[in-house]
Design a protein around this motif. Sequence first.
Motif, PDB file in Angstrom:
ATOM      1  N   ALA A 162       0.833  -1.208   0.000  1.00 24.92           N
ATOM      2  CA  ALA A 162       0.000   0.000   0.000  1.00 24.92           C
ATOM      3  C   ALA A 162       0.867   1.258   0.000  1.00 24.92           C
ATOM      4  CB  ALA A 162      -0.929  -0.009   1.204  1.00 24.92           C
ATOM      5  N   ALA A 163       1.994   1.202   0.709  1.00 25.45           N
ATOM      6  CA  ALA A 163       2.899   2.348   0.775  1.00 25.45           C
ATOM      7  C   ALA A 163       3.772   2.460  -0.471  1.00 25.45           C
ATOM      8  CB  ALA A 163       3.774   2.250   2.018  1.00 25.45           C
ATOM      9  N   GLY A 164       3.867   1.402  -1.252  1.00 30.21           N
ATOM     10  CA  GLY A 164       4.694   1.413  -2.453  1.00 30.21           C
ATOM     11  C   GLY A 164       6.176   1.248  -2.160  1.00 30.21           C
ATOM     12  N   ASP A 165       6.498   0.689  -1.001  1.00 34.04           N
ATOM     13  CA  ASP A 165       7.895   0.504  -0.594  1.00 34.04           C
ATOM     14  C   ASP A 165       8.391  -0.861  -1.093  1.00 34.04           C
ATOM     15  OD1 ASP A 165      10.339   0.655   0.547  1.00 34.04           O
ATOM     16  OD2 ASP A 165       9.652   0.741   2.625  1.00 34.04           O
ATOM     17  N   TYR A 166       8.813  -0.913  -2.348  1.00 33.34           N
ATOM     18  CA  TYR A 166       9.191  -2.185  -2.950  1.00 33.34           C
ATOM     19  C   TYR A 166      10.586  -2.644  -2.527  1.00 33.34           C
ATOM     20  CZ  TYR A 166       5.020  -1.424  -5.636  1.00 33.34           C
ATOM     21  OH  TYR A 166       3.714  -1.215  -5.997  1.00 33.34           O
ATOM     22  N   LEU A 167      11.422  -1.745  -2.078  1.00 30.87           N
ATOM     23  CA  LEU A 167      12.737  -2.162  -1.572  1.00 30.87           C
ATOM     24  C   LEU A 167      12.586  -2.935  -0.273  1.00 30.87           C
ATOM     25  CD1 LEU A 167      14.908   1.003  -2.301  1.00 30.87           C
ATOM     26  CD2 LEU A 167      14.957  -1.204  -3.454  1.00 30.87           C
ATOM     27  N   ALA A 168      11.681  -2.495   0.585  1.00 33.07           N
ATOM     28  CA  ALA A 168      11.439  -3.215   1.834  1.00 33.07           C
ATOM     29  C   ALA A 168      10.768  -4.563   1.556  1.00 33.07           C
ATOM     30  CB  ALA A 168      10.573  -2.379   2.769  1.00 33.07           C
ATOM     31  N   LEU A 169       9.933  -4.620   0.533  1.00 31.83           N
ATOM     32  CA  LEU A 169       9.295  -5.890   0.164  1.00 31.83           C
ATOM     33  C   LEU A 169      10.330  -6.916  -0.282  1.00 31.83           C
ATOM     34  CD1 LEU A 169       6.049  -5.068  -1.838  1.00 31.83           C
ATOM     35  CD2 LEU A 169       6.246  -6.586   0.099  1.00 31.83           C
TER      36      LEU A 169
ATOM     37  N   SER B 265       7.741 -15.850   1.983  1.00 35.19           N
ATOM     38  CA  SER B 265       6.607 -15.187   2.623  1.00 35.19           C
ATOM     39  C   SER B 265       5.589 -14.696   1.604  1.00 35.19           C
ATOM     40  CB  SER B 265       7.087 -14.023   3.487  1.00 35.19           C
ATOM     41  OG  SER B 265       7.621 -12.999   2.692  1.00 35.19           O
ATOM     42  N   SER B 266       5.879 -14.873   0.331  1.00 35.46           N
ATOM     43  CA  SER B 266       4.949 -14.493  -0.724  1.00 35.46           C
ATOM     44  C   SER B 266       3.923 -15.608  -0.931  1.00 35.46           C
ATOM     45  CB  SER B 266       5.704 -14.260  -2.030  1.00 35.46           C
ATOM     46  OG  SER B 266       4.795 -14.027  -3.073  1.00 35.46           O
ATOM     47  N   ALA B 267       2.659 -15.235  -1.024  1.00 35.53           N
ATOM     48  CA  ALA B 267       1.585 -16.227  -1.152  1.00 35.53           C
ATOM     49  C   ALA B 267       1.633 -16.960  -2.485  1.00 35.53           C
ATOM     50  CB  ALA B 267       0.237 -15.550  -0.984  1.00 35.53           C
ATOM     51  N   THR B 268       2.238 -16.374  -3.505  1.00 32.21           N
ATOM     52  CA  THR B 268       2.274 -17.023  -4.812  1.00 32.21           C
ATOM     53  C   THR B 268       3.235 -18.206  -4.854  1.00 32.21           C
ATOM     54  OG1 THR B 268       3.946 -15.481  -5.599  1.00 32.21           O
ATOM     55  CG2 THR B 268       1.654 -14.934  -6.035  1.00 32.21           C
ATOM     56  N   ARG B 269       4.086 -18.330  -3.857  1.00 27.41           N
ATOM     57  CA  ARG B 269       5.021 -19.457  -3.828  1.00 27.41           C
ATOM     58  C   ARG B 269       4.419 -20.704  -3.190  1.00 27.41           C
ATOM     59  NH1 ARG B 269      10.463 -18.488  -4.810  1.00 27.41           N
ATOM     60  NH2 ARG B 269      11.046 -20.111  -3.348  1.00 27.41           N
ATOM     61  N   GLN B 270       3.207 -20.589  -2.676  1.00 28.73           N
ATOM     62  CA  GLN B 270       2.560 -21.740  -2.072  1.00 28.73           C
ATOM     63  C   GLN B 270       2.058 -22.697  -3.148  1.00 28.73           C
ATOM     64  OE1 GLN B 270      -0.430 -19.820   0.370  1.00 28.73           O
ATOM     65  NE2 GLN B 270       0.654 -20.511   2.175  1.00 28.73           N
ATOM     66  N   LYS B 271       2.060 -23.973  -2.829  1.00 24.31           N
ATOM     67  CA  LYS B 271       1.578 -24.999  -3.742  1.00 24.31           C
ATOM     68  C   LYS B 271       0.494 -25.787  -3.017  1.00 24.31           C
ATOM     69  CE  LYS B 271       1.995 -27.715  -7.402  1.00 24.31           C
ATOM     70  NZ  LYS B 271       1.296 -27.309  -8.587  1.00 24.31           N
ATOM     71  N   ASN B 272      -0.640 -25.986  -3.677  1.00 25.10           N
ATOM     72  CA  ASN B 272      -1.701 -26.787  -3.069  1.00 25.10           C
ATOM     73  C   ASN B 272      -1.254 -28.233  -2.996  1.00 25.10           C
ATOM     74  OD1 ASN B 272      -3.526 -24.667  -2.801  1.00 25.10           O
ATOM     75  ND2 ASN B 272      -4.253 -24.929  -4.892  1.00 25.10           N
ATOM     76  N   ARG B 273      -1.446 -28.848  -1.832  1.00 23.76           N
ATOM     77  CA  ARG B 273      -1.082 -30.245  -1.643  1.00 23.76           C
ATOM     78  C   ARG B 273      -2.235 -31.005  -1.015  1.00 23.76           C
ATOM     79  NH1 ARG B 273       3.967 -32.298  -2.077  1.00 23.76           N
ATOM     80  NH2 ARG B 273       5.542 -30.811  -2.715  1.00 23.76           N
ATOM     81  N   CYS B 274      -2.335 -32.270  -1.351  1.00 23.03           N
ATOM     82  CA  CYS B 274      -3.361 -33.144  -0.792  1.00 23.03           C
ATOM     83  C   CYS B 274      -3.153 -33.264   0.715  1.00 23.03           C
ATOM     84  CB  CYS B 274      -3.268 -34.514  -1.451  1.00 23.03           C
ATOM     85  SG  CYS B 274      -4.370 -35.748  -0.765  1.00 23.03           S
ATOM     86  N   THR B 275      -4.234 -33.137   1.470  1.00 22.07           N
ATOM     87  CA  THR B 275      -4.106 -33.217   2.931  1.00 22.07           C
ATOM     88  C   THR B 275      -3.846 -34.640   3.405  1.00 22.07           C
ATOM     89  OG1 THR B 275      -6.507 -33.398   3.092  1.00 22.07           O
ATOM     90  CG2 THR B 275      -5.560 -31.218   3.381  1.00 22.07           C
TER      91      THR B 275
END
Length: 89
Positions: A29-36, A43-53
Amino acid sequence: MAKKSKVVKELKRQELVAKYADKRRELKAAGDYLALQKLPRDSSATRQKNRCTVSGRPRGYLSKFHVSRIVFRGLALQGQIPGITKSSW
């Protein structure tokens, strides 16, 4: 059955995503991409992979039931999933 190390690694990823979710939202929201960029990569949600429970299988995942197609078929044939019947025509 998937390797235990892969399943454990995915669980750690899920914990990291939950831990840093608020911070990531604020930084975006702040646009602080260096801190990101300095946050952990997993910690990025796009790196998660769905797996069978049940089996931990990453492919053939049915999101409605949270299991893989193979486990789904076994549970459906045993009558463990309500409303699912084997079709024949």
